[in-house]
Design a protein around this motif. Structure first.
Motif, short mmCIF file in Angstrom:
data_model
loop_
_atom_site.label_atom_id
_atom_site.label_comp_id
_atom_site.label_asym_id
_atom_site.label_seq_id
_atom_site.Cartn_x
_atom_site.Cartn_y
_atom_site.Cartn_z
N ASP A 297 0.14 -4.24 -5.49
CA ASP A 297 -0.20 -2.90 -5.00
C ASP A 297 -1.72 -2.77 -4.90
O ASP A 297 -2.42 -2.77 -5.91
N ILE A 298 -2.23 -2.65 -3.68
CA ILE A 298 -3.67 -2.55 -3.45
C ILE A 298 -4.10 -1.13 -3.07
O ILE A 298 -5.20 -0.91 -2.59
N SER B 181 3.91 -1.25 3.74
CA SER B 181 3.90 0.10 3.19
C SER B 181 4.87 0.13 2.03
O SER B 181 5.99 -0.38 2.12
N LYS B 182 4.47 0.73 0.94
CA LYS B 182 5.32 0.79 -0.26
C LYS B 182 6.63 1.52 0.04
O LYS B 182 7.65 1.25 -0.58
N GLN B 183 6.61 2.42 1.01
CA GLN B 183 7.80 3.20 1.34
C GLN B 183 8.92 2.33 1.92
O GLN B 183 10.07 2.72 1.89
N VAL B 184 8.60 1.15 2.46
CA VAL B 184 9.63 0.29 3.02
C VAL B 184 10.02 -0.85 2.08
O VAL B 184 10.92 -1.62 2.38
N VAL C 233 0.86 -1.18 0.00
CA VAL C 233 0.00 0.00 0.00
C VAL C 233 0.89 1.24 0.00
O VAL C 233 1.80 1.35 0.81
N ASP C 234 0.62 2.15 -0.91
CA ASP C 234 1.34 3.43 -0.96
C ASP C 234 0.62 4.40 -0.03
O ASP C 234 -0.31 5.10 -0.43
#
Length: 183
Positions: A178-179, A165-168, A51-52
């Motif tokens: 990617d949801i 989290s997409k950031q990690v 998730v972004d």
């Protein structure tokens, strides 16, 4: 309970990978004894999603509402700061103009009063900035908490074992992981 086993299994796998690569760099004195198998059912690979969170905060209705409110409050704040600066500048100009006709004692009193006004203005500006930052953080936390609830519901519905989290995440090749759009 199953997710804890899954996370523990991934942590165990990561730890053994890191440890084994660290030992591979040093010469082996003697072959290691075989590791005993862990009792229980075999671990199945987890279904992972990403998730972004930054995009959700930026593009969601709640996130856009927060940004809009922050822009309004920031504009008000800038206007107040400008007004305080103008008042202080006008006071400085008045004091400079009147200096030649004022007694030294009166001038010193007015100069000190102006300095107190400047210090009060700086304190007010700092307090207001902190309040704006706190408000922004609190609002973002509410959105993140709601997003977390939605992610948990999606994870349960889709039988996802792990949502990151997409950031990690450094890299992922399957864009279906990617949801973010579903939140």
């Amino acid at each position: 309970m199953r997710s804890y086993k899954l996370v523990f299994g991934l942590a165990l796998l990561s730890a053994t990978t890191v440890l084994s690569s660290g030992f591979a760099q040093t010469p082996a004195a003697a072959p290691a004894a075989p590791v005993a198998a862990v009792a229980g059912p075999p671990l199945t690979p987890p279904t992972v999603a990403v998730v972004d969170m930054q995009r959700v905060l930026r593009d969601s209705a709640a996130g856009r509402s927060i940004q809009s409110q922050l822009e309004v409050e920031s504009r008000k704040f800038r206007d107040q700061v400008t007004q305080l600066q103008d008042q202080i500048k006008a006071g400085e100009n008045d004091l400079r103009r009147q200096r030649s006709v004022m007694a030294q004692e009166a001038f010193n009193e007015q100069a000190q009063a102006l300095q107190r006004k400047q210090a009060d203005a700086q304190r007010t500006v700092q307090e207001r900035q902190e309040a704006l930052q706190k408000g922004e953080g609190d609002a973002a936390n509410v959105v993140v908490d709601n997003m977390r609830d939605i992610v948990q519901q999606l994870a349960a519905e889709r039988h996802l074992g792990l949502v990151l989290s997409k950031q990690v995440v450094i890299s992922f090749s399957d864009k279906n992981m990617d949801i973010t759009d579903d939140i």
